[in-house]
Structure formats: C-alpha cells, structure tokens
Scaffold this active site. Structure first.
Site, PDB file in Angstrom:
ATOM      1  N   ASP A  67      -0.712   2.563   5.278  1.00 12.71           N
ATOM      2  CA  ASP A  67      -0.213   1.563   6.226  1.00 12.71           C
ATOM      3  C   ASP A  67      -0.702   1.811   7.652  1.00 12.71           C
ATOM      4  OD1 ASP A  67       1.288   3.863   6.523  1.00 12.71           O
ATOM      5  OD2 ASP A  67       3.128   2.992   5.747  1.00 12.71           O
ATOM      6  N   ASN A 136      15.761   5.162   4.419  1.00  8.80           N
ATOM      7  CA  ASN A 136      16.305   3.983   3.740  1.00  8.80           C
ATOM      8  C   ASN A 136      15.622   3.735   2.397  1.00  8.80           C
ATOM      9  OD1 ASN A 136      13.802   3.036   4.474  1.00  8.80           O
ATOM     10  ND2 ASN A 136      14.536   1.323   5.714  1.00  8.80           N
ATOM     11  N   HIS A 138      12.304   3.507   1.913  1.00  9.43           N
ATOM     12  CA  HIS A 138      11.018   2.813   1.925  1.00  9.43           C
ATOM     13  C   HIS A 138       9.888   3.738   1.496  1.00  9.43           C
ATOM     14  CE1 HIS A 138      10.264   3.717   6.497  1.00  9.43           C
ATOM     15  NE2 HIS A 138       9.649   4.613   5.775  1.00  9.43           N
ATOM     16  N   GLU A 143      10.004  -2.092   2.891  1.00 12.04           N
ATOM     17  CA  GLU A 143      11.383  -1.889   3.310  1.00 12.04           C
ATOM     18  C   GLU A 143      12.342  -2.470   2.263  1.00 12.04           C
ATOM     19  OE1 GLU A 143      11.836   0.036   5.708  1.00 12.04           O
ATOM     20  OE2 GLU A 143      11.025  -0.619   7.621  1.00 12.04           O
TER      21      GLU A 143
HETATM   22  C1  F6R Z   1       3.759   6.667   6.411  1.00 10.88           C
HETATM   23  C2  F6R Z   1       4.645   5.902   5.559  1.00 10.88           C
HETATM   24  C3  F6R Z   1       6.132   6.065   5.598  1.00 10.88           C
HETATM   25  C4  F6R Z   1       6.594   7.517   5.727  1.00 10.88           C
HETATM   26  C5  F6R Z   1       8.115   7.580   5.788  1.00 10.88           C
HETATM   27  C6  F6R Z   1       8.607   8.999   5.983  1.00 10.88           C
HETATM   28  O1  F6R Z   1       2.408   6.322   6.175  1.00 10.88           O
HETATM   29  O2  F6R Z   1       4.176   5.106   4.842  1.00 10.88           O
HETATM   30  O3  F6R Z   1       6.668   5.501   4.431  1.00 10.88           O
HETATM   31  O4  F6R Z   1       6.114   8.242   4.640  1.00 10.88           O
HETATM   32  O5  F6R Z   1       8.585   6.796   6.832  1.00 10.88           O
HETATM   33  O6  F6R Z   1       8.204   9.457   7.243  1.00 10.88           O
HETATM   34  P1  F6R Z   1       8.427  10.974   7.694  1.00 10.88           P
HETATM   35  O7  F6R Z   1       7.493  11.786   6.865  1.00 10.88           O
HETATM   36  O8  F6R Z   1       8.012  10.981   9.153  1.00 10.88           O
HETATM   37  O9  F6R Z   1       9.847  11.295   7.461  1.00 10.88           O
END
Ligand code: F6R
Length: 240
Positions: A67, A136, A138, A143
């Site tokens: 992403d 959450n 995701h 989301e």
């Molecule tokens: C990042 C992504 C997100 C993260 C998620 C966890 O490319 O796609 O889904 O993997 O938000 O983020 P952290 O590792 O910062 O807790």
C-alpha cells in the site's frame, strides 16, 4: 493458520527473516510482498545483515508493496516509497526496475490500481507476502467494513488507523485520509503469507483473530480461508 510465538521482537524478526531467506534461497527469482509500519523493521534489518554477510542475494527478486498513502509525493518522508528506501531497498540489491509500490503521486488513481493488479497477475501472484496487522484487524489498508474489496483500490482510512499512524506525523491533520491498497483478493492470491504481530497493543486483535470465524469487520480473519498462513508473534502480542 500456523502460529509461532517468539520470546521477543528480535526473535520474532529473526524467525521471519529465516523463512523469508529460505524462500529466496529456494527460488532466487521470488516475487515478494512487502509491508511497511513498525512491525517489519526488525525483519528488514535482519535481511539487510544477511545480505551484508553475503548470505542472501536479492538480484533476481521482484517486490510488490501492499500500500501507499494517497495523495503523497515519493519524496515525502512519510510516504511508503521513502520508508521502503530508508529501511530496506537502500541496504540490499533488489534491482530498481523490480520494485513495485503503488504510486501515491498519480493523478489517475483508478488507472494506477488497475495497472498494479494487472502487474501482480503478470507475475502470477506473490510467492511470499509479509503482512502486519492493524489494531482494528486491517491488513494492508483493508479496513473493517461490511464489504471488502477484492482488488487494488483507493480506500478511506478509518479514524482508528489515522490516529494509530499519527505517531509518525507532526500532527494528526497531516495524516493522509486515503490510501491505495492491495485488496483482500490480491493478498489471497499469494502462495504463502507471513503475518507478523508484536507488542501488547496487538494482543487483543491477535486473540480476536485466532478465536473468530471469518468476519469482514476483522479483515485479517479472511486469512483463515487461505491454505498457507503463518502468524509469527512475540509473547507480548500473544495470550496463552
Ligand atoms: C503497512 C500496512 C498496515 C500495517 C499495520 C500495522 O504496509 O499495510 O496494514 O501492517 O497498520 O502497522 P504497525 O506495524 O506499524 O503496527
């Protein structure tokens, strides 16, 4: 879903790096799916060390990032282009032409999404996808929602995600409210998936993930329909 619980973040990162490295050793021209965020930084550091020590060669590897914020310039130090360069690509030898990250600076995001998905398909899917998990639930920026998008698309970030990611920005108003993300279907096309979770902040969602059925309001539960997913977490993120 296979679960590996490691004593701490360093061990979790090393375990993930061993699996990632075996993928490249077995198939040097692997197509690898990469994530940003705090969780995979330790993994990227381990991989960079393995490269430095001459144990790993990325010269035939192709990568697809999950992403990117939208809109955002590549040079913005909060962009995932910048993040990947800082934390990984500048330290290893993935050829520049083999790196794919959704273009957050495009003025035609719909076309960018279509082409990104086509490109994943041209490579016949990803061999090994690294994922983190949002508090959450995701994955990528898919989301929680009633309906989840299958393909790469533009999405609105939820308030929860904006708040969680504001730690990287000077102020919450500067966090982009949209992103381009692979869809659940793009992720599910991967042959193997490694989901990483670290720290007490992820304990609740990891518990929910392991105990729930498939629920679009916890997007990571979609992974339960995939035949080859390994969750690697540290003890803080896992409750016995
Ligand atoms: C990042 C992504 C997100 C993260 C998620 C966890 O490319 O796609 O889904 O993997 O938000 O983020 P952290 O590792 O910062 O807790």
């Amino acid at each position: 879903m296979r679960v590996i619980v490691c004593d701490n973040y360093e061990k979790m990162s090393y375990e993930a790096a061993r699996i990632f490295a075996s993928q490249i050793i077995i198939k040097p021209n692997s197509v690898l799916g990469l994530a940003t965020g705090s969780t995979p930084i330790g993994l990227y550091n381990c991989l960079a060390k393995m490269y430095e020590n001459g144990e790993l060669d990325f010269s035939e590897v192709t990568t697809f990032n999950l992403d990117e914020y939208y809109p955002i310039a590549h040079e913005n130090d909060q962009s995932y282009h910048y993040f990947m360069n800082e934390n990984f690509f500048s330290k290893v030898n993935v050829p520049e032409d083999n790196i794919h990250i959704p273009d957050g600076s495009t003025d035609n995001p719909a076309l960018e999404c279509k082409n990104y998905e086509k490109e994943i398909d041209r490579y016949r899917g990803i061999d090994l996808q690294i994922l983190g998990i949002g508090q959450n639930g995701h994955i990528g920026f898919n989301e929680p929602a009633e309906i989840l998008e299958p393909n790469t698309h533009v999405t609105d970030l939820t308030q929860n995600t904006i708040e969680a990611n504001s730690r990287f920005f000077e102020s919450i108003d500067l966090v982009p409210t949209k992103a381009i993300t692979m869809g659940i279907g793009s992720i599910m096309k991967s042959k193997k998936i490694l989901l990483l979770a670290s720290g007490s902040g992820k304990k609740e969602i990891v518990k929910k993930l392991l105990s729930s059925g498939i629920d679009t309001n916890i997007p990571a539960t979609m992974l339960k329909a995939h035949p080859d997913v390994t969750l690697i977490c540290d003890r803080e993120a896992y409750e016995d």
